[in-house]
Design a protein around this motif. Sequence first.
Motif, PDB file in Angstrom:
ATOM      1  N   VAL A   1       9.703  -9.894 -22.880  1.00 53.28           N
ATOM      2  CA  VAL A   1       9.540  -9.274 -21.375  1.00 53.28           C
ATOM      3  C   VAL A   1       7.912  -9.350 -21.109  1.00 53.28           C
ATOM      4  CG1 VAL A   1       9.731  -7.000 -20.150  1.00 53.28           C
ATOM      5  CG2 VAL A   1      11.405  -7.502 -22.240  1.00 53.28           C
ATOM      6  N   ILE A   2       8.044  -9.811 -19.743  1.00 52.26           N
ATOM      7  CA  ILE A   2       6.491  -9.700 -19.230  1.00 52.26           C
ATOM      8  C   ILE A   2       6.553  -8.414 -18.335  1.00 52.26           C
ATOM      9  CG2 ILE A   2       4.937 -10.812 -17.469  1.00 52.26           C
ATOM     10  CD1 ILE A   2       5.899 -13.539 -18.892  1.00 52.26           C
ATOM     11  N   ALA A   3       5.575  -7.797 -18.531  1.00 50.11           N
ATOM     12  CA  ALA A   3       5.217  -6.593 -17.493  1.00 50.11           C
ATOM     13  C   ALA A   3       4.189  -6.795 -16.606  1.00 50.11           C
ATOM     14  CB  ALA A   3       4.984  -4.957 -18.408  1.00 50.11           C
ATOM     15  N   PRO A   4       4.436  -7.211 -15.166  1.00 49.24           N
ATOM     16  CA  PRO A   4       3.261  -7.648 -14.610  1.00 49.24           C
ATOM     17  C   PRO A   4       2.707  -6.360 -14.103  1.00 49.24           C
ATOM     18  CG  PRO A   4       5.087  -9.067 -13.810  1.00 49.24           C
ATOM     19  CD  PRO A   4       5.752  -7.811 -14.918  1.00 49.24           C
ATOM     20  N   GLY A   5       1.289  -6.365 -13.802  1.00 42.31           N
ATOM     21  CA  GLY A   5       0.556  -5.190 -13.074  1.00 42.31           C
ATOM     22  C   GLY A   5       0.785  -5.530 -11.510  1.00 42.31           C
ATOM     23  N   PHE A   6      -0.259  -5.514 -10.880  1.00 41.37           N
ATOM     24  CA  PHE A   6      -0.246  -5.659  -9.137  1.00 41.37           C
ATOM     25  C   PHE A   6      -0.364  -7.332  -9.159  1.00 41.37           C
ATOM     26  CE2 PHE A   6      -2.778  -5.725  -5.401  1.00 41.37           C
ATOM     27  CZ  PHE A   6      -1.725  -5.702  -4.688  1.00 41.37           C
ATOM     28  N   ILE A   7       0.709  -7.981  -8.528  1.00 41.03           N
ATOM     29  CA  ILE A   7       0.523  -9.426  -8.375  1.00 41.03           C
ATOM     30  C   ILE A   7       0.782  -9.518  -6.962  1.00 41.03           C
ATOM     31  CG2 ILE A   7       1.507 -11.701  -8.983  1.00 41.03           C
ATOM     32  CD1 ILE A   7       0.209  -9.966 -11.474  1.00 41.03           C
ATOM     33  N   GLU A   8      -0.157 -10.348  -6.193  1.00 42.12           N
ATOM     34  CA  GLU A   8      -0.143 -10.538  -4.802  1.00 42.12           C
ATOM     35  C   GLU A   8       0.683 -11.331  -4.281  1.00 42.12           C
ATOM     36  OE1 GLU A   8      -3.668  -9.435  -2.767  1.00 42.12           O
ATOM     37  OE2 GLU A   8      -4.886  -8.854  -4.507  1.00 42.12           O
ATOM     38  N   THR A   9       1.727 -10.770  -4.011  1.00 42.50           N
ATOM     39  CA  THR A   9       2.904 -11.791  -3.251  1.00 42.50           C
ATOM     40  C   THR A   9       3.565 -11.043  -1.977  1.00 42.50           C
ATOM     41  OG1 THR A   9       4.903 -10.661  -4.475  1.00 42.50           O
ATOM     42  CG2 THR A   9       3.956 -12.362  -5.784  1.00 42.50           C
ATOM     43  N   GLU A  10       4.592 -11.742  -1.576  1.00 42.80           N
ATOM     44  CA  GLU A  10       5.166 -11.228  -0.031  1.00 42.80           C
ATOM     45  C   GLU A  10       5.593  -9.738  -0.638  1.00 42.80           C
ATOM     46  OE1 GLU A  10       8.324 -13.172   2.021  1.00 42.80           O
ATOM     47  OE2 GLU A  10       7.115 -15.035   1.323  1.00 42.80           O
ATOM     48  N   MET A  11       6.109  -9.376  -1.813  1.00 34.63           N
ATOM     49  CA  MET A  11       6.718  -8.029  -2.144  1.00 34.63           C
ATOM     50  C   MET A  11       5.675  -7.177  -1.960  1.00 34.63           C
ATOM     51  SD  MET A  11       8.255  -7.016  -5.946  1.00 34.63           S
ATOM     52  CE  MET A  11      10.173  -7.317  -5.732  1.00 34.63           C
ATOM     53  N   THR A  12       4.316  -7.432  -2.335  1.00 39.67           N
ATOM     54  CA  THR A  12       3.334  -6.559  -2.079  1.00 39.67           C
ATOM     55  C   THR A  12       2.350  -6.698  -0.872  1.00 39.67           C
ATOM     56  OG1 THR A  12       1.763  -7.971  -3.362  1.00 39.67           O
ATOM     57  CG2 THR A  12       2.799  -6.603  -4.718  1.00 39.67           C
ATOM     58  N   GLY A  13       2.760  -7.662  -0.097  1.00 38.88           N
ATOM     59  CA  GLY A  13       1.988  -7.974   1.224  1.00 38.88           C
ATOM     60  C   GLY A  13       2.525  -6.803   2.132  1.00 38.88           C
ATOM     61  N   LYS A  14       3.658  -6.378   1.800  1.00 39.58           N
ATOM     62  CA  LYS A  14       4.056  -5.243   2.765  1.00 39.58           C
ATOM     63  C   LYS A  14       3.410  -4.042   2.743  1.00 39.58           C
ATOM     64  CE  LYS A  14       8.789  -5.973   1.237  1.00 39.58           C
ATOM     65  NZ  LYS A  14       9.646  -5.320   0.479  1.00 39.58           N
ATOM     66  N   LEU A  15       2.499  -3.865   1.676  1.00 35.37           N
ATOM     67  CA  LEU A  15       1.538  -2.727   1.693  1.00 35.37           C
ATOM     68  C   LEU A  15       0.465  -2.554   2.359  1.00 35.37           C
ATOM     69  CD1 LEU A  15       1.965  -2.848  -2.398  1.00 35.37           C
ATOM     70  CD2 LEU A  15       3.012  -1.148  -0.755  1.00 35.37           C
ATOM     71  N   ASP A  16      -0.081  -1.420   2.447  1.00 39.93           N
ATOM     72  CA  ASP A  16      -1.220  -0.970   3.379  1.00 39.93           C
ATOM     73  C   ASP A  16      -2.402  -1.636   2.630  1.00 39.93           C
ATOM     74  OD1 ASP A  16      -2.663   0.470   5.672  1.00 39.93           O
ATOM     75  OD2 ASP A  16      -3.542   1.495   3.887  1.00 39.93           O
ATOM     76  N   GLU A  17      -3.238  -2.284   3.589  1.00 43.31           N
ATOM     77  CA  GLU A  17      -4.526  -3.001   3.110  1.00 43.31           C
ATOM     78  C   GLU A  17      -5.456  -2.091   2.287  1.00 43.31           C
ATOM     79  OE1 GLU A  17      -5.176  -6.295   1.856  1.00 43.31           O
ATOM     80  OE2 GLU A  17      -7.225  -6.050   1.874  1.00 43.31           O
ATOM     81  N   LYS A  18      -5.426  -1.017   3.005  1.00 44.60           N
ATOM     82  CA  LYS A  18      -6.636   0.053   2.354  1.00 44.60           C
ATOM     83  C   LYS A  18      -6.095   0.363   1.127  1.00 44.60           C
ATOM     84  CE  LYS A  18      -8.445   2.836   5.993  1.00 44.60           C
ATOM     85  NZ  LYS A  18      -7.685   4.175   6.466  1.00 44.60           N
ATOM     86  N   VAL A  19      -4.941   0.618   0.847  1.00 41.13           N
ATOM     87  CA  VAL A  19      -4.330   1.019  -0.274  1.00 41.13           C
ATOM     88  C   VAL A  19      -4.634   0.040  -1.262  1.00 41.13           C
ATOM     89  CG1 VAL A  19      -2.074   1.814  -1.610  1.00 41.13           C
ATOM     90  CG2 VAL A  19      -2.534   2.601   0.757  1.00 41.13           C
ATOM     91  N   VAL A  20      -4.136  -1.369  -0.981  1.00 40.07           N
ATOM     92  CA  VAL A  20      -4.370  -2.426  -1.931  1.00 40.07           C
ATOM     93  C   VAL A  20      -5.616  -2.589  -2.553  1.00 40.07           C
ATOM     94  CG1 VAL A  20      -4.227  -4.987  -1.990  1.00 40.07           C
ATOM     95  CG2 VAL A  20      -2.213  -3.574  -0.863  1.00 40.07           C
ATOM     96  N   LYS A  21      -6.692  -2.444  -1.410  1.00 39.84           N
ATOM     97  CA  LYS A  21      -8.182  -2.496  -1.903  1.00 39.84           C
ATOM     98  C   LYS A  21      -8.450  -1.439  -2.965  1.00 39.84           C
ATOM     99  CE  LYS A  21     -12.481  -3.133   0.308  1.00 39.84           C
ATOM    100  NZ  LYS A  21     -13.333  -1.903   0.894  1.00 39.84           N
ATOM    101  N   GLY A  22      -8.100  -0.322  -2.759  1.00 42.93           N
ATOM    102  CA  GLY A  22      -8.277   0.865  -3.719  1.00 42.93           C
ATOM    103  C   GLY A  22      -7.652   0.525  -5.203  1.00 42.93           C
ATOM    104  N   TRP A  23      -6.312  -0.067  -5.152  1.00 38.71           N
ATOM    105  CA  TRP A  23      -5.837  -0.574  -6.318  1.00 38.71           C
ATOM    106  C   TRP A  23      -6.403  -1.732  -6.953  1.00 38.71           C
ATOM    107  CZ3 TRP A  23      -0.056  -1.540  -4.883  1.00 38.71           C
ATOM    108  CH2 TRP A  23       0.595  -0.282  -4.843  1.00 38.71           C
ATOM    109  N   ARG A  24      -7.025  -2.645  -6.419  1.00 38.80           N
ATOM    110  CA  ARG A  24      -7.847  -3.725  -6.874  1.00 38.80           C
ATOM    111  C   ARG A  24      -8.959  -3.104  -7.475  1.00 38.80           C
ATOM    112  NH1 ARG A  24      -7.875  -6.565  -1.573  1.00 38.80           N
ATOM    113  NH2 ARG A  24      -5.907  -7.653  -1.477  1.00 38.80           N
ATOM    114  N   GLU A  25      -9.709  -2.161  -6.890  1.00 41.81           N
ATOM    115  CA  GLU A  25     -10.992  -1.521  -7.574  1.00 41.81           C
ATOM    116  C   GLU A  25     -10.740  -0.899  -8.947  1.00 41.81           C
ATOM    117  OE1 GLU A  25     -12.505   0.487  -4.150  1.00 41.81           O
ATOM    118  OE2 GLU A  25     -13.151  -1.466  -3.216  1.00 41.81           O
ATOM    119  N   ALA A  26      -9.190  -0.238  -8.909  1.00 39.62           N
ATOM    120  CA  ALA A  26      -9.034   0.706 -10.250  1.00 39.62           C
ATOM    121  C   ALA A  26      -8.658  -0.469 -11.327  1.00 39.62           C
ATOM    122  CB  ALA A  26      -7.959   1.439  -9.643  1.00 39.62           C
ATOM    123  N   ILE A  27      -8.252  -1.601 -10.905  1.00 45.31           N
ATOM    124  CA  ILE A  27      -7.972  -2.731 -11.989  1.00 45.31           C
ATOM    125  C   ILE A  27      -9.415  -3.013 -13.022  1.00 45.31           C
ATOM    126  CG2 ILE A  27      -6.948  -4.800 -12.601  1.00 45.31           C
ATOM    127  CD1 ILE A  27      -5.248  -4.318 -10.137  1.00 45.31           C
TER     128      ILE A  27
END
Length: 248
Positions: free
Chosen positions: A183-209
Amino acid sequence: MKLLEGKNAIITGASRGIGKGIAEVFAKHGANVAFTYSSSAEAANQLEKELQELGVKAKGYKSDAADFKQAEELVMNVLEDFGSIDVLVNNAGITKDNLLMRMSEEDFDKVIEVNLKSVFNMTKAVQRTMLKQRQGSIINMSSVVGVKGNAGQSNYAASKAGMIGFSKSMALELGSRNIRTNVIAPGFIETEMTGKLDEKVVKGWREAIPLKRGGTPEDIANTCVFLASDLSAYITGQVIGVDGGMHT
Ligand code: NAP
């Protein structure tokens, strides 16, 4: 070095996102690629051509992974076209996020069917072929959310955690025939699935990784190459986090 020369792989849900990345990297490593999609026919045609230009055999099939009969038919068709199946990547997946309070029964069932039942459908469909060959590698795309849960994603988390239990059981059932299941357990991978998310939220996620970036489809694809190839010949029943250190 080409690590998958001559191997035949089925990848579900490869018209875009992570699945497409896996198909491309597999082809670069010499694998012949049979891939599925649910509705993106145009994208699938394009990918088919792109892969063939890399010098491998490639074909896209419209097939709903959640449908047991369609999975059986797909595998029959792939066997006819490719002759054997060495690798199965169960990648097709969807989200229908909501807090439990607002989640409909339909949205719960749909996510379980596409994400989890599909793994049962496809594994059952390839099992006989892999048993006869006495070799095979099955790779199931779970998520960090399946390992640790996520508010607003109880249906998705349940489907992804279910995949882990299923995969560990397959590792035990099929190991004696040299069929490995990981099994592979990806974290936050930037694709269309995650492209729907708010950019501000996404920025916060990147910083927390810990590695300070979202993952790419190639990050996941490279792990798939390892698990599909003989480099991982003694690895089965494992969950590999590919998440930049998000979950340690
Ligand atoms: P995506 O960009 O939304 O692509 C999903 C793919 O699955 C598409 O090719 C889609 O085909 C196909 N698909 C959807 N329903 C299907 C069905 N019933 N039968 C067959 N194919 C179907 O998603 P992604 O971000 O690449 O995610 C791929 C996998 O990784 C999923 O299982 C997802 O849960 C998992 N994952 C993703 C992330 C992330 O951050 N992106 C993190 C952890 C895990 P169409 O184009 O025809 O609709």
